[in-house]
Motif scaffolding. Structure first.
Motif, PDB file in Angstrom:
ATOM      1  N   THR A 176     -24.853 139.136  13.896  1.00  0.00           N
ATOM      2  CA  THR A 176     -24.522 140.199  14.205  1.00  0.00           C
ATOM      3  C   THR A 176     -25.774 141.183  13.581  1.00  0.00           C
ATOM      4  N   PRO A 177     -25.086 142.899  14.289  1.00  0.00           N
ATOM      5  CA  PRO A 177     -26.942 144.111  14.203  1.00  0.00           C
ATOM      6  C   PRO A 177     -26.723 144.025  12.603  1.00  0.00           C
ATOM      7  N   VAL A 178     -26.055 143.924  11.962  1.00  0.00           N
ATOM      8  CA  VAL A 178     -26.814 143.007  10.374  1.00  0.00           C
ATOM      9  C   VAL A 178     -27.110 142.132   9.206  1.00  0.00           C
ATOM     10  N   ALA A 179     -26.527 141.192   9.443  1.00  0.00           N
ATOM     11  CA  ALA A 179     -26.694 140.004   9.177  1.00  0.00           C
ATOM     12  C   ALA A 179     -26.424 138.926  10.494  1.00  0.00           C
ATOM     13  N   ASP A 180     -26.658 137.039  10.171  1.00  0.00           N
ATOM     14  CA  ASP A 180     -26.187 136.393  10.724  1.00  0.00           C
ATOM     15  C   ASP A 180     -25.059 134.997   9.722  1.00  0.00           C
ATOM     16  N   TYR A 181     -24.278 134.338  10.058  1.00  0.00           N
ATOM     17  CA  TYR A 181     -23.065 133.416  10.129  1.00  0.00           C
ATOM     18  C   TYR A 181     -23.387 132.230  10.213  1.00  0.00           C
ATOM     19  N   LEU A 182     -22.745 131.728   9.777  1.00  0.00           N
ATOM     20  CA  LEU A 182     -22.042 130.591   9.970  1.00  0.00           C
ATOM     21  C   LEU A 182     -20.386 130.843  10.181  1.00  0.00           C
ATOM     22  N   LEU A 183     -19.755 130.457  11.289  1.00  0.00           N
ATOM     23  CA  LEU A 183     -18.392 130.335  11.669  1.00  0.00           C
ATOM     24  C   LEU A 183     -17.885 129.402  11.042  1.00  0.00           C
ATOM     25  N   GLY A 184     -16.182 129.266  10.084  1.00  0.00           N
ATOM     26  CA  GLY A 184     -15.538 128.457  10.030  1.00  0.00           C
ATOM     27  C   GLY A 184     -14.202 128.943   9.836  1.00  0.00           C
ATOM     28  N   PRO A 185     -12.995 127.805  10.068  1.00  0.00           N
ATOM     29  CA  PRO A 185     -11.915 128.427   9.366  1.00  0.00           C
ATOM     30  C   PRO A 185     -12.161 129.071   8.377  1.00  0.00           C
ATOM     31  N   GLU A 186     -11.181 130.413   8.283  1.00  0.00           N
ATOM     32  CA  GLU A 186     -10.879 130.966   6.659  1.00  0.00           C
ATOM     33  C   GLU A 186     -10.219 129.107   5.650  1.00  0.00           C
ATOM     34  N   GLY A 187     -10.519 129.466   5.010  1.00  0.00           N
ATOM     35  CA  GLY A 187     -11.147 128.995   3.341  1.00  0.00           C
ATOM     36  C   GLY A 187     -11.380 127.304   3.472  1.00  0.00           C
ATOM     37  N   THR A 188     -12.503 127.823   4.209  1.00  0.00           N
ATOM     38  CA  THR A 188     -13.066 126.497   3.898  1.00  0.00           C
ATOM     39  C   THR A 188     -14.665 126.516   4.210  1.00  0.00           C
ATOM     40  N   ARG A 189     -15.735 125.781   3.454  1.00  0.00           N
ATOM     41  CA  ARG A 189     -16.718 126.415   3.073  1.00  0.00           C
ATOM     42  C   ARG A 189     -17.742 125.096   3.298  1.00  0.00           C
ATOM     43  N   PRO A 190     -18.870 125.366   4.674  1.00  0.00           N
ATOM     44  CA  PRO A 190     -19.433 124.484   5.344  1.00  0.00           C
ATOM     45  C   PRO A 190     -20.410 123.778   4.373  1.00  0.00           C
ATOM     46  N   THR A 191     -20.630 122.356   4.879  1.00  0.00           N
ATOM     47  CA  THR A 191     -21.216 121.284   3.824  1.00  0.00           C
ATOM     48  C   THR A 191     -22.582 121.750   3.654  1.00  0.00           C
ATOM     49  N   ALA A 192     -23.354 121.322   3.004  1.00  0.00           N
ATOM     50  CA  ALA A 192     -24.767 121.198   2.999  1.00  0.00           C
ATOM     51  C   ALA A 192     -25.652 120.662   3.804  1.00  0.00           C
ATOM     52  N   PRO A 193     -25.616 119.688   5.226  1.00  0.00           N
ATOM     53  CA  PRO A 193     -26.352 119.376   6.540  1.00  0.00           C
ATOM     54  C   PRO A 193     -25.792 119.923   7.223  1.00  0.00           C
ATOM     55  N   GLU A 194     -24.038 120.473   7.600  1.00  0.00           N
ATOM     56  CA  GLU A 194     -23.959 121.878   7.940  1.00  0.00           C
ATOM     57  C   GLU A 194     -24.728 123.430   7.902  1.00  0.00           C
ATOM     58  N   ARG A 195     -24.613 123.473   6.472  1.00  0.00           N
ATOM     59  CA  ARG A 195     -25.737 124.747   6.650  1.00  0.00           C
ATOM     60  C   ARG A 195     -26.885 124.256   7.298  1.00  0.00           C
ATOM     61  N   ALA A 196     -27.630 123.091   6.751  1.00  0.00           N
ATOM     62  CA  ALA A 196     -29.275 123.388   6.892  1.00  0.00           C
ATOM     63  C   ALA A 196     -29.589 123.045   9.027  1.00  0.00           C
ATOM     64  N   ALA A 197     -28.046 122.861   9.398  1.00  0.00           N
ATOM     65  CA  ALA A 197     -28.460 122.551  10.905  1.00  0.00           C
ATOM     66  C   ALA A 197     -28.009 123.607  11.297  1.00  0.00           C
ATOM     67  N   ALA A 198     -27.144 124.879  10.695  1.00  0.00           N
ATOM     68  CA  ALA A 198     -27.328 126.590  11.312  1.00  0.00           C
ATOM     69  C   ALA A 198     -28.256 126.613  10.986  1.00  0.00           C
ATOM     70  N   LEU A 199     -29.129 126.681   9.846  1.00  0.00           N
ATOM     71  CA  LEU A 199     -30.361 127.541   9.416  1.00  0.00           C
ATOM     72  C   LEU A 199     -31.647 126.846  10.148  1.00  0.00           C
ATOM     73  N   ALA A 200     -31.482 125.575  11.163  1.00  0.00           N
ATOM     74  CA  ALA A 200     -32.418 125.218  12.134  1.00  0.00           C
ATOM     75  C   ALA A 200     -32.579 125.811  13.174  1.00  0.00           C
ATOM     76  N   ALA A 201     -30.814 126.528  13.747  1.00  0.00           N
ATOM     77  CA  ALA A 201     -30.624 126.524  14.968  1.00  0.00           C
ATOM     78  C   ALA A 201     -30.746 128.246  15.216  1.00  0.00           C
ATOM     79  N   LEU A 202     -30.947 128.475  13.507  1.00  0.00           N
ATOM     80  CA  LEU A 202     -31.487 130.568  13.625  1.00  0.00           C
ATOM     81  C   LEU A 202     -32.977 130.491  13.641  1.00  0.00           C
TER      82      LEU A 202
END
Length: 350
Positions: A306-332
């Motif tokens: 977005t114009p102000v921040a970057d996010y990992l999208l997931g279904p509402e009410g869920t939290r990303p796992t540590a590997p998912e977050r690491a993979a997202a940061l690598a993609a960024l």
């Protein structure tokens, strides 16, 4: 409105005095400020702490009104629900404003408003959700500390491209609201019933609207078109137990024929996609040249830039796992290296 109505709504014996009334009001969101204002208008003696709390509530309302005016002039977003409802309250009795809700005509106007809010206020939290698929709607909630963050709720501004989000199951997103302000306020109040039970504050809101010129047949038809006949009927029934409904009494009568058909419609298949909520990965320098957010595939996940921040999208009410977050940061990081500016929209949106 006087404290007699507040005593009835909060089920407080009038002989218990203002202390018990205020204590009971603190169990309902933002109602204490209205109680304090009513007590002050009736000349009840209060100390400096109570007066300071009331002053901060009035300052909050003035801040929200100023923010709404500035953003309307600069970006085209406009307030819905709380701030418009406050306009129907009598002078000296400000409607409590826990948050400011705004709706923008386009995603570009939404991000223009968000950029200005981040620039002009000490925003500490920016939350993003996506509703639906095609068309897709965006909702952004921004928060920053109050003058006394220990005693008062933080400032909260919600900007969305959809005026009414529905229940995200059987009642769909509706982007726009009605043309008449008082009908729009009634619809916005009824919408609250999709997610919670109606409260004393809702009855007080209805009491302020009751003197407006509602056309019974037209208003009932509009409420039904917005899929809110059961909620509006329930709200008016509750309010009728405590306050005169005025022209809304006839609205309730005509609305009765719309309740059963809407409940029957809702028993059909839902099948609406769950909202996708953004888990914050990083705040960024404002990307002033961006007028929309980008969806970026990252393996099995999706990034929202977005114009102000970057996010990992997931279904509402869920939290990303540590590997998912690491993979997202690598993609960024990979995206930063290959597309430091705005990438081709056709290649990255979806």
């Amino acid at each position: 409105m006087n404290t007699d109505l507040l005593h009835r709504l909060l089920d407080v014996d009038p002989v218990a005095g203002p202390v018990e009334l205020l204590h009971r009001a603190r169990g309902e969101r933002h109602l204490p400020y209205l109680v304090l204002a009513a007590l002050d208008r009736e000349g009840v003696r209060m100390g400096r702490h109570a007066r300071a709390e009331l002053r901060r509530a009035r300052d909050r309302a003035e801040c929200y009104a100023g923010v709404a005016r500035d953003l309307a002039d600069a970006t085209g977003v406009r307030p819905i629900r709380d701030l418009p409802l406050a306009g129907y309250y009598p002078p000296g009795l400000p409607r409590p404003l826990a948050e400011l809700s705004l709706v923008g005509p386009t995603e570009a106007s939404l991000w223009q408003a968000v950029n200005r809010l981040v620039t002009d206020h000490p925003v500490e939290s920016v939350e993003v959700s996506l509703l639906g698929e095609r068309p897709r709607h965006t909702a952004v909630t921004l928060r920053w500390p109050a003058e006394d963050p220990l005693l008062d709720p933080w400032y909260q501004v919600r900007v969305s491209t959809a005026a009414l989000a529905g229940d995200l199951a059987t009642v769909p997103v509706r982007p726009y609201l009605a043309a008449d302000d008082h009908v729009e306020c009634l619809i916005a109040l009824a919408e609250e019933g999709l997610g919670r039970t109606f409260l004393a504050g809702d009855v007080i809101d209805v009491a302020q609207l009751a003197g407006q010129p509602f056309d019974p047949v037209e208003t009932a038809a509009v409420v039904a078109a917005y899929r809110l006949a059961p909620e509006a009927a329930a709200l008016l029934d509750l309010a009728a137990e405590h306050v005169p409904l005025g022209s809304l009494r006839d609205v309730r009568t005509v609305l009765e024929a719309e309740v059963a058909p809407e409940l029957h419609r809702r028993r059909g298949p839902a099948g609406r996609p769950r909202p996708r909520h953004g888990t914050l990965l990083r705040r960024t320098v404002i990307r002033h040249q961006w007028d929309e957010a980008l969806l970026l595939p990252a393996g099995d996940a999706t990034l929202l830039l977005t114009p102000v921040a970057d996010y990992l999208l997931g279904p509402e009410g869920t939290r990303p796992t540590a590997p998912e977050r690491a993979a997202a940061l690598a993609a960024l990081r990979a995206w930063d290296a290959t597309a430091p500016g705005r990438p081709d929209r056709a290649a990255y949106t979806g």
